[in-house]
Structure formats: structure tokens, C-alpha cells
Design an enzyme around this catalytic site. Sequence first.
Site, mmCIF file in Angstrom:
data_model
loop_
_atom_site.group_PDB
_atom_site.id
_atom_site.type_symbol
_atom_site.label_atom_id
_atom_site.label_comp_id
_atom_site.label_asym_id
_atom_site.label_seq_id
_atom_site.Cartn_x
_atom_site.Cartn_y
_atom_site.Cartn_z
ATOM 1 N N SER A 1 17.116 38.451 74.562
ATOM 2 C CA SER A 1 16.470 37.910 75.483
ATOM 3 C C SER A 1 14.944 38.147 75.279
ATOM 4 O O SER A 1 14.431 38.630 74.441
ATOM 5 C CB SER A 1 16.864 38.364 76.864
ATOM 6 N N LYS A 2 14.104 37.478 76.259
ATOM 7 C CA LYS A 2 12.456 37.705 75.958
ATOM 8 C C LYS A 2 12.211 39.089 75.612
ATOM 9 O O LYS A 2 11.090 39.049 75.351
ATOM 10 C CB LYS A 2 11.858 37.192 77.381
ATOM 11 N N ARG A 3 12.814 40.040 76.390
ATOM 12 C CA ARG A 3 12.440 41.409 76.189
ATOM 13 C C ARG A 3 12.547 41.938 74.783
ATOM 14 O O ARG A 3 11.837 42.885 74.334
ATOM 15 C CB ARG A 3 12.783 42.484 77.086
ATOM 16 N N HIS A 4 13.126 41.182 73.886
ATOM 17 C CA HIS A 4 13.227 41.452 72.585
ATOM 18 C C HIS A 4 12.030 41.053 71.878
ATOM 19 O O HIS A 4 12.096 41.185 70.364
ATOM 20 C CB HIS A 4 14.895 41.056 71.903
ATOM 21 N N GLY A 5 11.246 39.807 72.204
ATOM 22 C CA GLY A 5 10.415 39.283 71.682
ATOM 23 C C GLY A 5 10.407 37.891 71.614
ATOM 24 O O GLY A 5 11.117 37.407 72.813
#
Length: 483
Positions: free
Chosen positions: A244-248
Site C-alpha cells: 500500500s501507499k505507506r510502503h512507498g
Amino acid sequence: MTNKNKKVVVRIAPSPTGALHVGTARTALFNYLFAKHYRGKFILRIEDTDKERSDKKWEKDILDGLRWLGIDWDGKIHHQSKRIKIYKKYLDKMLKEKKAFYCWHTKEELDKERGEQTKQKQAPRHICSYRNKDATKKNLKDAIIRFKNDTKDTLKFNDLIRDEIKFESENFGDFSIAKSLTEPLYNFAVVIDDYQMKVTHIIRGEDHIPNTPRQILLQQALGMPMPKYAHLPLILGSDKSKLSKRHGATSVTEYKKLGYLPDALFNFLAILGWRGKNDEKEILDRKEIIQEFLLEDVQKSGAIFDVEKLNWMNGEYIRKISLKELTQLSIPYLTEAGYLDGIKRNTLQKIQKIIALEQTRMKKLLDIVDTADFFFKQNDYDITKLLWKDMRKLELQNILFSLDDIIKNIDLKSSWDKENLEKIIMPEAEKLGDRGKMLWPLRYALSGKDKSPGPFEIMEIIGKEATIAVIKKAQNKIAKLQK
Ligand SMILES: [Zn+2]
């Protein structure tokens, strides 16, 4: 596994409700590879029946991303929004044959039912009391269309990656298939499309496994053949949770902007859950991947999206391309950073020299903006970093004074290149007993960085005038130092 007489047909069916996610790109890629391997057909279908969430701008992003990656589809692009009449025909048929019916239950009633079932630890399903009622007299505007699910048997299908998958078909109840005759829902439209487009293999993410039995039930009701299924493992972030977004970055467009090369991302996505004959070998070109790609070699467990590995791989691809091509690819990044403003004479030649120095180190095109900034502007730095080992202020001042003197006296008639600069400066550095005493402050003052190309290479590129300015700046800074 594949019947030689029957042409393989696969499809990718993205919804234009967001940017092209790397997971969707990976699914598209596996379909593309499978089609290419068996010389089959790869269809692109845009699932845009959700009018509120679909947007042409996202469709463009998806098409641009696939084209950039070199995942080309065959034939025209199909839009579900243009196939409403076709779905209507099949909905009419199912209603007429009493395989589907209208349901007037409200959202509140359905929510209440689901709540009670959950409380009693039952699988939520709706067995509709309208399933045998005649619909002609009631207001159809308030009704949705459901599949009349009378099946009671165990539904099995053989997944080409995950082997046999079983479901109890009665658990699905009378599931919804359309909001109205002109508003088909996902599972229904997919079944009609795959049938009409003669899709032989459905290769998609494992998050679609729960949809598969519903689609099989509809195929059976409509007398349509069942395609073969292959559900790909999920893509996970480095912490093994769903990417998801929080992984980049998660979209292909973002990776493009950061300066990843399409060949590298293509290669990286291909080995995300798949390995070729030699699983030690990770750098594979398009042709090799197509030749070796088999669904049997796709893993079942989640595939980790390792950005460090992508960086390494992209660096390998950066070193494979010609200096000329890398320079052309890097120029937009340097322009965007404002480095090329006001630089005219010999610009291309100069940039090419810089890129030649950085090519061995670059992991992505954007890196050039940070690693080579000192070629375009004077960097600020901590003055104490100029001191080599236990060097004191006075010694550094003397060295900078000599450097200034040496450089100013270099006759511009002799060539200002790294060989000549080395020939002039190196003997002076050797005289100090430890040549680091001169070379370190010089290199550091030129770059303002712990790591950079050597001083003579930098000096050759920035020229005499800029080198003198660098020494001058160091002298001014050191004057302010206490000891
Ligand atoms: Zn109902």
C-alpha cells in the site's frame, strides 16, 4: 496444459478508478507473457460501468503506463460502458428463464439480516423471499436483480497455480447481478464479456478467488464454458502486509517519474512471484522472459515488493544503456531541477561527461539531481569536513593558498583536462608527504559531498573559473574557523 489446437486468449480488465497500480501492472504483465509464450491473444478491457468512480484521466494513466512498460494488447480496447445492450440481453434471458429475479429488499433490511447471521456465526447470505414472485406488477425502479441460486453441491475448480479450490455453492445465497437491466454488476458483466471475447484463461490476483464461484454459477446457468483459472499471489510490502501507499510508490506513473527504466520495471514485475528455469538468474530480457514464462512456475505465497532489489536491478539496466541514451533520459531531470538554466555553450558535451562519471553509481534517473548537483551549483558544506585527518586550520589555509596559486597559474593554452590537471597537481600533493592533505580538501570543496568522482574529473568539467571560485569560497569559510 494448453490445448495446442485452441488459441489462448487472456485479458486484463482494469477499472479506471485510480492510477495504474503496480499490482495491476504485474497482472497485466503475466497475462501478456502467457499470451506471448503461447502465441495467443491479449485483450484489454476497461471495466467502466461504475459511472461515479470511473474517470477518463485514470483510463489514460492506465493506457500510458501499459504502453510505457511495453505491455501491448491485441486489437481494439473494449469498454464495458459500450456493451450495456449486450448485458441487458442476457439479463432479460435469465429473468425470462426464471434464473434471475427482482428483489425489493431495502439496504436496511439486508443489513439487519446480515447482522443476525453474523451474530449466529453463519456465513452472510440472502435467500430472497421474492425469488419465486412475479415481478411485472411492482415498481422495478426500487428493485435489484439477483441470481436465483438453487445449487446445493460443492463447487470445485482447478486453479492452475493453487490447484483445487472448493466452495459450498449454497453459501452464496441469491447474490445480486445487476442494479437494473442497464446497470450490470461486476460478476455478471465479467462472465458475459469473458464468454463473448472467447477468453480461455483468466489470470488475476488471488483477491478475486471469492468471485470465481459466483462467476462459475453464472456460467453454468447461462450454459457457457468455464475458462481455466490462475490466481496470482498478492504483492506484499517489505513488512509482508499487502502493498500500500505507506510502503512507498504504488503506481507505475510514480516509478516512471522517479526514473526507473521500463525494461527494469518489466523485469522486476516479471520475477515478482515467478522464476524462470534458472532461479538464480534475475536479470532477464523481454525475450527470455516470454520464452521461459509458465504458469506452473508461479509461486503460491505472497511476493514481496523489495524496492532495494528494484533499485539494484534498475542500476544494472542503467549501466546497460549507451551513454548517449542515458544522457537524453537524464536531461529532463536536470532541467526540472533548474540546473540547465542559462547553460548554453557545450551543454550537451558537458552533461554527457557528468553522466559518464555517474553512470556507474546511478540507481535511478532522479539520482542525478542529488549526486551531481555540484557540477551545476556550488554546494554549501561544513568547513571542518575539509580538514584531512588531524589537520589544523593553519595547515589547511596554506594548502588552499598553494592550490589557488597552482590553479591560477595553469596556462589555459595547455589543455584543461583531468590528465593534465593530475600531472600538475599530483606532484605538489606528493610533496606534502600525504597526498590526501591536498586532494581531500580539494575534492570536498568541489563537491561538498563525502562521495563523489575525483577532483580532477570534476575540475575538468566545471572549468578553471569555477574551480578558482570553489577555492576562494573555502578560503573565506576557513577564515571564520576558530583553530
Ligand atoms: Zn431480497
